[in-house]
Design an enzyme around this catalytic site. Structure first.
Site, short mmCIF file in Angstrom:
data_model
loop_
_atom_site.label_atom_id
_atom_site.label_comp_id
_atom_site.label_asym_id
_atom_site.label_seq_id
_atom_site.Cartn_x
_atom_site.Cartn_y
_atom_site.Cartn_z
N ASP A 242 1.09 -1.09 0.39
CA ASP A 242 0.00 0.06 0.09
C ASP A 242 0.88 1.32 0.19
OD1 ASP A 242 -2.40 1.74 0.76
OD2 ASP A 242 -3.32 -0.17 0.88
N HIS B 15 -4.28 5.87 4.07
CA HIS B 15 -4.81 4.54 3.12
C HIS B 15 -4.31 3.23 3.90
CE1 HIS B 15 -5.84 1.86 -0.34
NE2 HIS B 15 -6.75 2.81 -0.57
N SER C 204 -11.22 -0.70 -1.83
CA SER C 204 -9.66 -0.79 -0.89
C SER C 204 -10.09 -1.22 0.39
CB SER C 204 -9.18 0.55 -1.14
OG SER C 204 -8.56 0.86 -2.06
#
Length: 543
Positions: free
Chosen positions: A68, A287, A461
């Site tokens: 990521d 994220h 995601s």
């Protein structure tokens, strides 16, 4: 890459041209782990599984890799579950375990350099491909002689240019209008002279703005405060929108911008492996931190949230910038995770174009040979992946794009919502009868954010790590299961619904379908039924 859907876009005069607002409908905490029969939400029944089927059962720790944009390994809800390299955990500038990665205590960063400098922004792959091929094709005329293969390549280039120009026009338009709206809202905030968290509709009503734009801004703010859950949340979404479109213009779609020189590798050498640095957090770890929390946020510390898996270690591999990831880094990230013992790899990123798919395919084959399960997000473009591929994917291809094989231990995940309503299928979620395997919760997901904070996000995601967490649960409690067996159990234990959902077609129209029409399994993953299947599977295996 995952990009949160923004609330709205406004024209220069602040006239709305696109409406997209979602309202958190008073969901129970940790809803993605809850049970439909007991709690009334379409979670995956994690809590029910631990309270009954897995109660008192022993587990074996396994490693789940998060490929990521970075993970905050010091987060209060993650620090006890992050992977630590016991052979190279001292920051002494020496490669203690002699694996070619200096002081890779928590994992590795493939988008940084040896001096500690990191890539933050990068182009879209579309931009990079146009920059690469422009010198070859920009001089082509009607009289240029080309072979059939060259004509196909040239026509593909022209299509990319059209797609690029459309994206750039939209980004410029969005940046202009978000900035205009934000400037007006900022002026209103100054007039109210209160903290953003305390601003109410009554405060807005008390204003007597001189211009029409400020009046429209007040109307917009009043309409969105309730939907967004308060002025501060609305303002954060507005800021995110301005930054998003601004970054697209400045970095993602800027053909003059190229950050790869920061890394200092030989980019054309796809087999180069040892480059980067040990900073697995990077400049923006929201994220990746959010993804890691969904998979395995500490279930025993009585703070924050509860991840799906309760006995895994999170290995962080940073390779996703603010922009599109690069195939070389993806391939090396997969190899690094495999070489360091990961049995499940989560990949919550993706793009519409591939630069060097063969390099990624070879890394995926390596993972398959080492009994590793790969979990990938389907994408957030409301598209059919069977028609518009999302890379990387499970299909191996040759130089002409023809499919030559499939990665069997690979799961592609679409996103669903909490209830049987118009958000059952998340409106942004990609789908595909042949390319998307399962669905999982991906709306209103509260999880870990940098600096020991928590934030609600949405996207495929968020759905992918739900499945990666489930795979981690299965492989930790049932270590006898192979990667392929784990996938088969997850696929064969989904919750199948008769409810209809609406998908957006390539021509912009809409169609009503079932989940079975737009995925291979036809359902939403379910931990309780998966563990039941695992028990049945092992009983049959012993006979």
């Amino acid at each position: 890459m995952n990009l949160k859907r923004l609330l709205y876009v406004f024209a220069i005069g602040l006239t709305p041209i696109l409406g997209y607002a979602q309202e958190n409908k008073s969901l129970p905490e940790n809803w993605f782990n809850l049970d439909y029969e007991k709690d009334g939400v379409l979670g995956i029944s994690t809590e029910r599984t631990y309270e009954s089927l897995l109660k008192g059962k022993k587990s074996t720790p396994i490693i789940v890799a998060v490929l990521d944009g970075g993970v905050d390994v010091n987060h209060e809800d993650l620090k006890n579950i992050v992977w630590i390299n016991p052979k190279d955990s001292i920051s002494n500038g020496v490669d203690n375990d002699k694996n070619g990665f200096i002081n890779d205590k928590y994992g590795w960063n493939f988008i940084g350099n040896a001096t500690g400098e990191n890539v933050h922004f990068d182009n879209l792959e579309l931009t990079r491909l146009i920059r690469k091929h422009a010198p070859k094709y920009d001089g082509v005329t009607a009289s240029t002689v080309m072979t059939d293969q060259e004509k196909r390549a040239y026509n593909a280039y022209l299509k990319m240019v059209d797609a690029y120009n459309e994206k750039l026009d939209e980004a410029k338009y969005g940046a202009l209008n978000y900035v205009a709206l934000k400037e007006n809202i900022d002026n209103l905030v100054k007039s109210i002279n209160k903290d953003k968290s305390a601003i109410t509709t009554a405060d807005l009503d008390s204003l007597n703005p001189p211009g029409n734009r400020q009046k429209i801004a007040i109307r917009i703010a009043k309409e969105e405060i309730e939907k967004a859950g308060g002025f501060e949340k609305f303002y954060d979404d507005l800021t995110e929108g301005a930054n998003y479109f601004g970054n697209q213009v400045a970095y993602h779609l800027n053909k003059e911008y190229d950050s790869r020189s920061i890394v200092g590798d030989n980019y054309d050498d796809a087999r180069e492996y040892h480059y980067g640095n040990s900073d697995v957090t990077g400049p923006d770890a929201l994220h990746g931190t959010h993804v890691a929390g969904i998979i395995a946020a500490d279930r025993k510390n009585n703070i924050g949230i509860k991840g799906v898996a309760n006995d895994v270690k999170i290995l962080s591999v940073r390779l996703v910038p603010d922009g599109d990831e690069r195939d070389k880094d993806v391939a090396n990230g997969i190899r690094y995770a495999v070489d360091n013992g990961a049995k499940v790899i989560n990949m919550s990123f993706g793009k519409g174009y591939a630069y060097n798919k063969n390099t990624v395919d070879e890394a995926v084959k390596y993972a398959m040979s080492k009994d590793v399960l790969l979990v990938h997000a389907a994408g957030n473009d409301s598209e059919d992946n069977d028609i518009s591929p999302n890379y990387p994917n499970k299909f191996y291809t040759d130089s002409l794009g023809a499919i030559t094989g499939v990665a069997d231990a690979w799961i592609t995940v679409g996103a669903t919502g909490p209830r049987k309503d118009d958000e059952l299928l998340a409106s942004f979620s990609n789908y595909g009868k042949a390319s998307v395997d399962v669905f999982a919760p991906g709306l209103y997901i509260n999880s870990t954010a940098p600096h020991s904070e928590y934030k609600e996000e949405q996207g495929t995601s968020m759905a992918a790590p739900v499945v990666a967490g489930l795979a981690g649960m299965l492989r930790s409690y049932y270590p006898q299961l192979s990667a392929l067996e784990t996938k088969e159990i997850i696929m064969n234990s989904v919750t199948k619904l008769d409810d209809s959902v609406r998908i957006k077609l390539e021509d912009g129209s809409y169609k009503t379908v079932k989940l079975a029409d737009i995925s291979i399994s036809g359902g939403i993953v379910n931990a309780y039924m998966a563990v039941q299947k695992a028990n049945e599977y092992l009983i049959k295996k012993k006979k």
